[in-house]
Design an enzyme around this catalytic site. Structure first.
Site: not given
Ligand code: A2P
Length: 318
Positions: A45, A50, A79
């Protein structure tokens, strides 16, 4: 050990356990991904925000090149960040993520938050750095995600941090329904209503911060907050099952039908968490853990709603 998979409304299957990479530092995250792949993880993920996707990409590439795993065995999620919600910003943001991850396609691409920043803003802190909720409407962002599926760049698309009502709004205008909603979920925030509502809408839930994210930044900490790993009930269930508290939390999530993405950069804990796929909790243990729900969030989202911004915490989760 056989990995459990869940079926999605797209017809695809998602591995029940994945490695989380939020808070995994550059310099550490690559080793963690490599270790996880060796331990048997097939689901990683990720997210652009990040700020570690390039190192994740290097680790995936190294494992594939070494013949340790094939790309088609992997499930890679990323994402879309809040500053790229306008339709024409979606493809460049996805392309950057694909370049960083060294991939031709993602297995799953999520809208990270239902909150929009102005383009170029990494973290909005003042009111003028936000775009209002309808600018662009999230249905426009969603259409752009649908186009990435048409283009073969994403196999599945979904949402993150969306309430049941906001999922419904997307579904109402969607051509491709969201396959997944990824939300904070652990025994102290069991999300039972959202789980039921999403199940009724055909949307699978992925549980983030399943261990309560003890390594979250200080800005996200307050005294007395949920600490699932330290909970006496979780610890007692762990002892009864010859398991660790983290394994109990992971097994509990999988037995409720949610996929789960514990983060670790420690080789021993990465392997330990994977072993949770072997654990089967009995009905009494499931019920004891089920009684811990206090509907209390760790990630409340107030950092996305500074005063004067067009968003509020109440709006976010409504
Ligand atoms: P580390 O990365 O040093 O292993 P979450 O997935 O809820 O965000 O939680 C991640 C946090 O939990 C990190 O601080 C991580 O530390 C820690 N952690 C991960 N696995 C375990 C485990 N098996 N036992 C205890 N702590 C763990």
């Amino acid at each position: 050990m056989t990995m459990k998979y869940y079926s999605l409304n797209s017809g695809d299957i998602i591995p029940a356990l994945g490695l989380g990479t939020w808070k995994s530092e550059p310099g550490e995250v690559g080793g963690a991904v490599r270790e996880a792949l060796r331990a048997g993880y097939r689901h990683i993920d990720c997210a652009a925000i990040y700020q570690n996707e390039a190192e994740v990409g290097q680790a995936i590439d190294a494992a594939v090149t070494a013949g340790e795993v094939r790309r088609d065995e992997l499930w890679i999620t990323s994402k879309l960040w809040n500053s790229a919600h306008r339709a024409h910003d979606v493809l460049p943001a996805l392309q950057q993520t694909l370049d960083d991850l060294q991939l031709d396609y993602l297995d799953l691409y999520l809208v990270h938050w239902p909150v929009s920043f102005k383009p170029g803003v990494v973290f909005a802190r003042s009111a003028d750095e936000f775009l209002p909720p309808d600018e662009p409407p999230l249905s426009e962002t969603w259409s752009a995600l649908e186009a990435t599926v048409d283009a073969g760049l994403c196999r599945n698309i979904g949402l993150s941090n969306f309430s049941a009502g906001k999922c419904r709004e997307i579904l109402d205008s969607a051509r491709i329904p969201p396959a997944v909603n990824q939300v904070e979920l652990h025994p102290i925030l069991a999300q039972t209503e959202l789980l039921d509502a999403c199940a009724a809408q055909g949307i699978h839930l992925t549980a983030y911060s399943p261990l309560g994210s003890p390594d979250r930044p200080d800005a996200l900490k307050r005294p007395g907050e949920p600490q699932p790993l330290a909970d006496p009930v979780v610890q007692a269930v762990a002892e009864r099952n010859g398991a660790t508290p983290a394994q109990v939390l992971i097994a509990w999530a999988m037995q409720r039908g949610t996929s789960v993405i514990p983060k670790s950069v420690n080789p021993e804990r990465i392997r330990q968490n994977f072993e949770a796929t072997k654990i089967e909790l009995g009905p009494e243990d499931m019920a004891a853990i089920g009684a811990l729900d206090r509907a209390e969030r760790i990630v409340r989202g107030e950092f996305l709603c500074p005063s004067g911004s067009p968003y509020s915490v109440e709006w976010l989760w409504a």
